[in-house]
Write a protein that holds these residues in place. Sequence first.
Motif, mmCIF file in Angstrom:
data_model
loop_
_atom_site.group_PDB
_atom_site.id
_atom_site.type_symbol
_atom_site.label_atom_id
_atom_site.label_comp_id
_atom_site.label_asym_id
_atom_site.label_seq_id
_atom_site.Cartn_x
_atom_site.Cartn_y
_atom_site.Cartn_z
ATOM 1 N N VAL A 7 0.995 -1.212 -0.056
ATOM 2 C CA VAL A 7 0.085 -0.062 0.135
ATOM 3 C C VAL A 7 1.018 1.178 0.001
ATOM 4 N N GLY A 8 0.782 2.316 -0.824
ATOM 5 C CA GLY A 8 1.313 3.352 -0.973
ATOM 6 C C GLY A 8 0.686 4.598 -0.355
ATOM 7 N N ASN A 9 1.492 5.655 -0.069
ATOM 8 C CA ASN A 9 0.773 6.842 0.274
ATOM 9 C C ASN A 9 -0.119 7.510 -0.627
ATOM 10 N N GLY A 10 -1.294 7.868 -0.262
ATOM 11 C CA GLY A 10 -2.416 8.294 -1.096
ATOM 12 C C GLY A 10 -3.571 7.267 -1.394
ATOM 13 N N ALA A 11 -3.299 6.057 -0.980
ATOM 14 C CA ALA A 11 -4.182 5.161 -1.371
ATOM 15 C C ALA A 11 -5.365 5.185 -0.463
ATOM 16 N N PRO A 12 -6.598 5.324 -1.058
ATOM 17 C CA PRO A 12 -7.914 5.403 -0.420
ATOM 18 C C PRO A 12 -7.831 4.507 0.903
ATOM 19 N N ALA A 13 -8.125 5.142 1.989
ATOM 20 C CA ALA A 13 -7.960 4.569 3.264
ATOM 21 C C ALA A 13 -9.156 3.313 3.507
ATOM 22 N N ASP A 14 -10.451 3.557 2.902
ATOM 23 C CA ASP A 14 -11.293 2.788 3.177
ATOM 24 C C ASP A 14 -11.102 1.672 2.044
ATOM 25 N N ARG A 15 -10.264 1.431 1.336
ATOM 26 C CA ARG A 15 -9.949 0.266 0.442
ATOM 27 C C ARG A 15 -8.886 -0.592 0.808
ATOM 28 N N ILE A 16 -7.938 -0.196 1.738
ATOM 29 C CA ILE A 16 -6.840 -1.019 2.410
ATOM 30 C C ILE A 16 -7.392 -2.250 2.858
ATOM 31 N N ALA A 17 -6.979 -3.382 2.183
ATOM 32 C CA ALA A 17 -7.567 -4.604 2.751
ATOM 33 C C ALA A 17 -6.720 -5.135 3.986
ATOM 34 N N GLY A 18 -7.501 -5.424 5.046
ATOM 35 C CA GLY A 18 -7.104 -6.073 6.326
ATOM 36 C C GLY A 18 -6.900 -4.643 7.275
ATOM 37 N N GLY A 31 -14.827 14.231 16.474
ATOM 38 C CA GLY A 31 -14.170 13.386 15.061
ATOM 39 C C GLY A 31 -12.700 14.016 14.700
ATOM 40 N N ASN A 32 -12.352 14.936 15.314
ATOM 41 C CA ASN A 32 -11.071 15.452 14.854
ATOM 42 C C ASN A 32 -9.827 14.697 15.647
ATOM 43 N N CYS A 33 -9.677 13.883 14.718
ATOM 44 C CA CYS A 33 -8.677 12.970 15.310
ATOM 45 C C CYS A 33 -8.113 12.116 13.896
ATOM 46 N N VAL A 34 -6.965 11.234 14.201
ATOM 47 C CA VAL A 34 -6.170 10.507 13.336
ATOM 48 C C VAL A 34 -6.539 9.004 13.754
ATOM 49 N N ILE A 44 2.442 1.105 8.815
ATOM 50 C CA ILE A 44 1.303 1.514 9.373
ATOM 51 C C ILE A 44 0.713 2.731 8.718
ATOM 52 N N ALA A 45 -0.788 2.575 8.630
ATOM 53 C CA ALA A 45 -1.476 3.522 7.812
ATOM 54 C C ALA A 45 -1.948 4.634 8.577
ATOM 55 N N VAL A 46 -1.970 5.806 8.324
ATOM 56 C CA VAL A 46 -2.642 6.777 8.877
ATOM 57 C C VAL A 46 -3.872 7.342 8.208
ATOM 58 N N ARG A 47 -4.718 7.681 8.755
ATOM 59 C CA ARG A 47 -6.070 8.606 8.251
ATOM 60 C C ARG A 47 -6.640 9.433 8.877
ATOM 61 N N ASN A 48 -7.478 10.356 8.220
ATOM 62 C CA ASN A 48 -8.211 11.502 9.089
ATOM 63 C C ASN A 48 -9.501 10.748 9.387
ATOM 64 N N SER A 49 -9.944 10.731 10.539
ATOM 65 C CA SER A 49 -11.069 10.272 11.025
ATOM 66 C C SER A 49 -12.332 10.911 10.287
ATOM 67 N N ARG A 50 -12.234 12.017 9.881
ATOM 68 C CA ARG A 50 -13.363 12.715 9.377
ATOM 69 C C ARG A 50 -13.416 12.412 8.029
ATOM 70 N N HIS A 51 -12.576 11.784 7.182
ATOM 71 C CA HIS A 51 -12.720 11.426 6.086
ATOM 72 C C HIS A 51 -12.094 9.874 5.741
ATOM 73 N N PRO A 52 -12.928 8.929 6.325
ATOM 74 C CA PRO A 52 -12.360 7.640 6.364
ATOM 75 C C PRO A 52 -12.071 7.030 5.118
ATOM 76 N N SER A 53 -12.731 7.667 3.859
ATOM 77 C CA SER A 53 -12.340 7.105 2.586
ATOM 78 C C SER A 53 -11.283 7.882 1.832
ATOM 79 N N GLY A 54 -10.588 9.105 2.663
ATOM 80 C CA GLY A 54 -9.875 9.907 1.904
ATOM 81 C C GLY A 54 -8.532 9.016 1.868
ATOM 82 N N PRO A 55 -7.224 9.807 1.395
ATOM 83 C CA PRO A 55 -6.068 9.309 1.323
ATOM 84 C C PRO A 55 -5.305 8.759 2.741
ATOM 85 N N ALA A 56 -4.601 7.808 2.709
ATOM 86 C CA ALA A 56 -3.831 7.316 3.713
ATOM 87 C C ALA A 56 -2.395 7.572 3.798
ATOM 88 N N LEU A 57 -1.812 8.089 4.767
ATOM 89 C CA LEU A 57 -0.319 8.162 4.581
ATOM 90 C C LEU A 57 0.365 6.521 5.157
#
Length: 87
Positions: A7-18, A31-34, A44-57
Motif C-alpha cells: 500500500v502506498g501513500n495516497g491510497a484510499p483508506a477505506d480500500r486498504i485490505a485488512g 471526530g477531530n482525530c487520526v 502503519i497507515a494513518v488516516r483522517n477520521s473525518r474522511h475515512p475514505s480519503g487518502p492514507a499516509l
Amino acid sequence: MSQSAQVGNGAPADRIAGAVWRKSSLSNPSGNCVELARLPGGDIAVRNSRHPSGPALVYTPAEISAFVQGAKRGDFDDLATPLDSAH
C-alpha cells in the motif's frame, strides 16, 4: 487491493485490505482525530477520521517509533492547540 499488495501513500483508506483502524482514547467526540492501522506487511497507515475514505499516509514501524518517542519527549508540544481553546 490484495493483502499481499504493498500500500502506498495516497491510497484510499477505506480500500486498504485488512486494515483495522483505531484511534486514541483521548480523541474528541467531534471526530477531530487520526486513526492508525497496522498493515499486513508491517507498515502503519494513518488516516483522517473525518474522511475515512480519503487518502492514507503510510509509514514504516521505525518512522512511527521515532514520531511516538518524539511526542512522548514533548518535541511537538508547541504544535498542539490548548484543549480549552479548541473549537
